[in-house]
Motif scaffolding. Structure first.
Motif, PDB file in Angstrom:
ATOM      1  N   THR A 142      36.297 -19.756 -38.995  1.00 19.56           N
ATOM      2  CA  THR A 142      36.841 -19.340 -40.290  1.00 19.56           C
ATOM      3  C   THR A 142      36.631 -17.861 -40.590  1.00 19.56           C
ATOM      4  N   THR A 143      36.308 -17.059 -39.601  1.00 19.60           N
ATOM      5  CA  THR A 143      36.202 -15.610 -39.788  1.00 19.60           C
ATOM      6  C   THR A 143      37.548 -15.059 -40.266  1.00 19.60           C
ATOM      7  N   HIS A 144      37.505 -14.139 -41.215  1.00 17.10           N
ATOM      8  CA  HIS A 144      38.725 -13.522 -41.723  1.00 17.10           C
ATOM      9  C   HIS A 144      38.821 -12.070 -41.278  1.00 17.10           C
ATOM     10  N   ILE A 145      40.038 -11.628 -41.014  1.00 17.56           N
ATOM     11  CA  ILE A 145      40.321 -10.206 -40.871  1.00 17.56           C
ATOM     12  C   ILE A 145      40.822  -9.747 -42.230  1.00 17.56           C
ATOM     13  N   THR A 146      40.091  -8.830 -42.866  1.00 20.43           N
ATOM     14  CA  THR A 146      40.396  -8.464 -44.247  1.00 20.43           C
ATOM     15  C   THR A 146      40.426  -6.954 -44.421  1.00 20.43           C
ATOM     16  N   ARG A 147      41.045  -6.545 -45.523  1.00 16.03           N
ATOM     17  CA  ARG A 147      41.104  -5.115 -45.822  1.00 16.03           C
ATOM     18  C   ARG A 147      39.714  -4.521 -46.007  1.00 16.03           C
ATOM     19  N   ASP A 148      38.793  -5.290 -46.608  1.00 15.22           N
ATOM     20  CA  ASP A 148      37.447  -4.756 -46.840  1.00 15.22           C
ATOM     21  C   ASP A 148      36.494  -5.041 -45.677  1.00 15.22           C
ATOM     22  N   GLY A 149      36.980  -5.778 -44.654  1.00 17.51           N
ATOM     23  CA  GLY A 149      36.151  -6.021 -43.478  1.00 17.51           C
ATOM     24  C   GLY A 149      34.884  -6.801 -43.751  1.00 17.51           C
ATOM     25  N   ARG A 150      34.914  -7.661 -44.771  1.00 19.26           N
ATOM     26  CA  ARG A 150      33.681  -8.341 -45.182  1.00 19.26           C
ATOM     27  C   ARG A 150      33.097  -9.262 -44.106  1.00 19.26           C
ATOM     28  N   ASP A 151      33.930  -9.743 -43.183  1.00 24.22           N
ATOM     29  CA  ASP A 151      33.429 -10.596 -42.102  1.00 24.22           C
ATOM     30  C   ASP A 151      33.171  -9.809 -40.824  1.00 24.22           C
ATOM     31  N   GLY A 152      33.245  -8.489 -40.945  1.00 23.77           N
ATOM     32  CA  GLY A 152      33.002  -7.655 -39.773  1.00 23.77           C
ATOM     33  C   GLY A 152      34.254  -7.289 -38.999  1.00 23.77           C
ATOM     34  N   TYR A 153      35.410  -7.718 -39.495  1.00 25.09           N
ATOM     35  CA  TYR A 153      36.670  -7.452 -38.803  1.00 25.09           C
ATOM     36  C   TYR A 153      37.669  -6.894 -39.809  1.00 25.09           C
ATOM     37  N   PRO A 154      37.704  -5.568 -39.976  1.00 26.58           N
ATOM     38  CA  PRO A 154      38.632  -4.971 -40.931  1.00 26.58           C
ATOM     39  C   PRO A 154      40.058  -4.912 -40.388  1.00 26.58           C
ATOM     40  N   VAL A 155      41.025  -4.955 -41.295  1.00 29.16           N
ATOM     41  CA  VAL A 155      42.427  -4.738 -40.927  1.00 29.16           C
ATOM     42  C   VAL A 155      42.537  -3.372 -40.259  1.00 29.16           C
ATOM     43  N   GLU A 156      43.136  -3.371 -39.079  1.00 33.08           N
ATOM     44  CA  GLU A 156      43.249  -2.129 -38.317  1.00 33.08           C
ATOM     45  C   GLU A 156      44.400  -2.272 -37.322  1.00 33.08           C
ATOM     46  N   PRO A 157      45.481  -1.536 -37.509  1.00 34.99           N
ATOM     47  CA  PRO A 157      46.623  -1.659 -36.601  1.00 34.99           C
ATOM     48  C   PRO A 157      46.216  -1.419 -35.152  1.00 34.99           C
ATOM     49  N   GLY A 158      46.723  -2.273 -34.277  1.00 34.16           N
ATOM     50  CA  GLY A 158      46.479  -2.127 -32.847  1.00 34.16           C
ATOM     51  C   GLY A 158      45.180  -2.726 -32.353  1.00 34.16           C
ATOM     52  N   ARG A 159      44.327  -3.182 -33.262  1.00 32.94           N
ATOM     53  CA  ARG A 159      43.013  -3.685 -32.844  1.00 32.94           C
ATOM     54  C   ARG A 159      43.053  -5.141 -32.389  1.00 32.94           C
ATOM     55  N   TYR A 160      43.987  -5.919 -32.918  1.00 29.19           N
ATOM     56  CA  TYR A 160      43.950  -7.364 -32.705  1.00 29.19           C
ATOM     57  C   TYR A 160      45.173  -7.853 -31.930  1.00 29.19           C
ATOM     58  N   ARG A 161      44.967  -8.949 -31.242  1.00 32.28           N
ATOM     59  CA  ARG A 161      46.046  -9.560 -30.441  1.00 32.28           C
ATOM     60  C   ARG A 161      46.182 -11.027 -30.848  1.00 32.28           C
ATOM     61  N   LEU A 162      47.380 -11.384 -31.280  1.00 31.51           N
ATOM     62  CA  LEU A 162      47.676 -12.781 -31.582  1.00 31.51           C
ATOM     63  C   LEU A 162      47.992 -13.496 -30.272  1.00 31.51           C
ATOM     64  N   ILE A 163      47.225 -14.534 -29.977  1.00 37.05           N
ATOM     65  CA  ILE A 163      47.505 -15.349 -28.803  1.00 37.05           C
ATOM     66  C   ILE A 163      48.161 -16.642 -29.289  1.00 37.05           C
ATOM     67  N   ALA A 164      49.368 -16.857 -28.829  1.00 33.49           N
ATOM     68  CA  ALA A 164      50.155 -17.996 -29.296  1.00 33.49           C
ATOM     69  C   ALA A 164      50.768 -18.714 -28.103  1.00 33.49           C
ATOM     70  N   ALA A 165      51.514 -19.763 -28.405  1.00 39.35           N
ATOM     71  CA  ALA A 165      52.301 -20.487 -27.405  1.00 39.35           C
ATOM     72  C   ALA A 165      53.536 -20.996 -28.121  1.00 39.35           C
ATOM     73  N   ARG A 166      54.691 -20.720 -27.570  1.00 40.60           N
ATOM     74  CA  ARG A 166      55.925 -21.143 -28.241  1.00 40.60           C
ATOM     75  C   ARG A 166      56.020 -22.658 -28.349  1.00 40.60           C
ATOM     76  N   ALA A 167      55.330 -23.369 -27.482  1.00 35.85           N
ATOM     77  CA  ALA A 167      55.394 -24.828 -27.487  1.00 35.85           C
ATOM     78  C   ALA A 167      54.712 -25.435 -28.701  1.00 35.85           C
ATOM     79  N   CYS A 168      53.703 -24.771 -29.230  1.00 38.76           N
ATOM     80  CA  CYS A 168      52.818 -25.340 -30.250  1.00 38.76           C
ATOM     81  C   CYS A 168      53.342 -25.079 -31.657  1.00 38.76           C
ATOM     82  N   PRO A 169      53.474 -26.117 -32.486  1.00 38.87           N
ATOM     83  CA  PRO A 169      54.004 -25.900 -33.842  1.00 38.87           C
ATOM     84  C   PRO A 169      53.094 -25.044 -34.706  1.00 38.87           C
ATOM     85  N   TRP A 170      51.775 -25.191 -34.538  1.00 43.13           N
ATOM     86  CA  TRP A 170      50.826 -24.412 -35.334  1.00 43.13           C
ATOM     87  C   TRP A 170      50.921 -22.933 -34.954  1.00 43.13           C
TER      88      TRP A 170
END
Length: 344
Positions: free
Chosen positions: A26-54
């Motif tokens: 349940t870690t959040h990426i937030t503007r204030d970085g309260r969970d240690g992960y601030p919003v930052e362009p280029g820092r994060y990678r979404l890993i997905a699969a087209r097969a999965c509805p979620w």
């Protein structure tokens, strides 16, 4: 590590109803970085699969909001074993950014003894190559709220403040009865569990049909998070859930209101252009060996009807509100033509 499809997972517990593990990171990426992960362009990678509805939800929302150049995306193949989704679509079977063969490696980079399923979607911190979150309901909400500064010009409001309470209420019923309801049918371990799940699913679909008979979208007069969440289940209904999961009172194409609603969204930029019907069928029919031991993937159904007129414009509504449709799909992220709706 190499992929080992001899170690398939089990999805059906004999004599029991299906219960989904909803304990996510349940870690959040937030503007204030309260969970240690601030919003930052280029820092994060979404890993997905087209097969999965979620995961499909996150692909849609990322595209609608125009976050493609802000949050990169890696795609896993449609099949996996009980250990992990794999990057078998990439050259050499390795994600070009993370250098991983398995999504499991990103989970273990943060939690060496991670005890739960390795699920998509997941957001990975590129510098540490460690998973940040796999809390899929929250990922799309955070895309809307926390990343707002980086939305494209004309991005829609998918989670408007004045409608959040109603969206949350609708989402709760759609999740329990429809999104997860099809799985309760498909993974039922007894006739009684299946019968109960089947009745709950179609009761909810009837409720949705009634609701959508007089309004174009689920909440308000524009597309919201609620529509995204329902759409990914409806897109898989006829290709997978009707047969594979025995959700067979009717096909989606035999439910007039929901079928028109689904086609309306499918033909809206950002929805249908994220759907890979070939991968969807491969995933369910190949991976769920305790449901489909032969792993034979059916040739049908005919999908050309997804592009037929739906007539939902007569109900009014403004798909993107005060905003605009997203532009063309980002180069390299297109669904292969052979995996989409056949063109006659």
């Amino acid at each position: 590590m190499t992929d080992d499809h001899s170690t398939k997972g089990a999805y059906v517990t004999s004599g029991a109803e299906f219960t989904r593990d909803t304990n996510y990171i349940t870690t959040h990426i937030t503007r204030d970085g309260r969970d240690g992960y601030p919003v930052e362009p280029g820092r994060y990678r979404l890993i997905a699969a087209r097969a999965c509805p979620w995961a499909n939800r996150t692909i849609i929302v990322r595209r609608l909001l125009g976050l493609e150049d802000v949050i990169s995306m890696g795609l896993c193949g449609p099949t996996h074993d009980k250990r992990s989704w794999t990057f078998d679509l990439d050259p050499g079977g390795v994600d070009p950014v993370l250098g991983y063969e398995r999504l499991q490696q990103a989970y273990f980079a943060r939690f060496p003894d991670y005890p739960r399923g390795i699920t998509v979607p997941a957001v990975v911190d590129i510098p540490s190559k460690a998973v940040v979150t796999n809390d899929y309901p929250q990922i799309t909400i955070d895309f809307s709220l926390e990343w707002k500064e980086f939305h494209r010009e004309g991005a829609p409001e998918l989670y408007p403040e004045k409608l959040r309470e109603e969206i949350d209420t609708v989402n709760k019923r759609v999740f329990t009865e429809v999104n997860n309801g099809v799985y309760r049918c498909g993974f039922a371990g007894s006739q009684a569990a299946y019968n109960a799940a089947y009745d709950r699913l179609f009761t909810a679909l009837d409720w949705l049909s009634e609701r959508l008979a007089t309004q174009r979208y689920l909440v308000g007069d524009t597309i919201t998070e609620a529509d995204v969440r329902l759409f990914t289940t409806l897109a898989r209904f006829d290709p997978v859930y009707h047969g594979h999961f025995k959700c067979n009172r009717e096909k989606l194409s035999e439910m007039p209101v929901l079928w028109a609603y689904a086609r309306d969204l499918f033909q809206t930029p950002g929805f249908g252009d994220t759907v890979d019907f070939t991968q969807i069928k491969q995933h369910y029919y190949v991976v769920h060996t305790d449901v489909n031991p032969t792993q034979i993937v059916p040739a049908g159904p005919d999908l050309t009807n997804w592009l037929t007129a739906h007539g939902r414009e007569e109900l009014g509504g403004r798909p993107f509100g005060e905003g605009t449709p997203p532009g063309p799909v980002k180069a390299g992220e297109e669904v292969p033509a052979a995996d989409w709706v056949p063109q006659n």
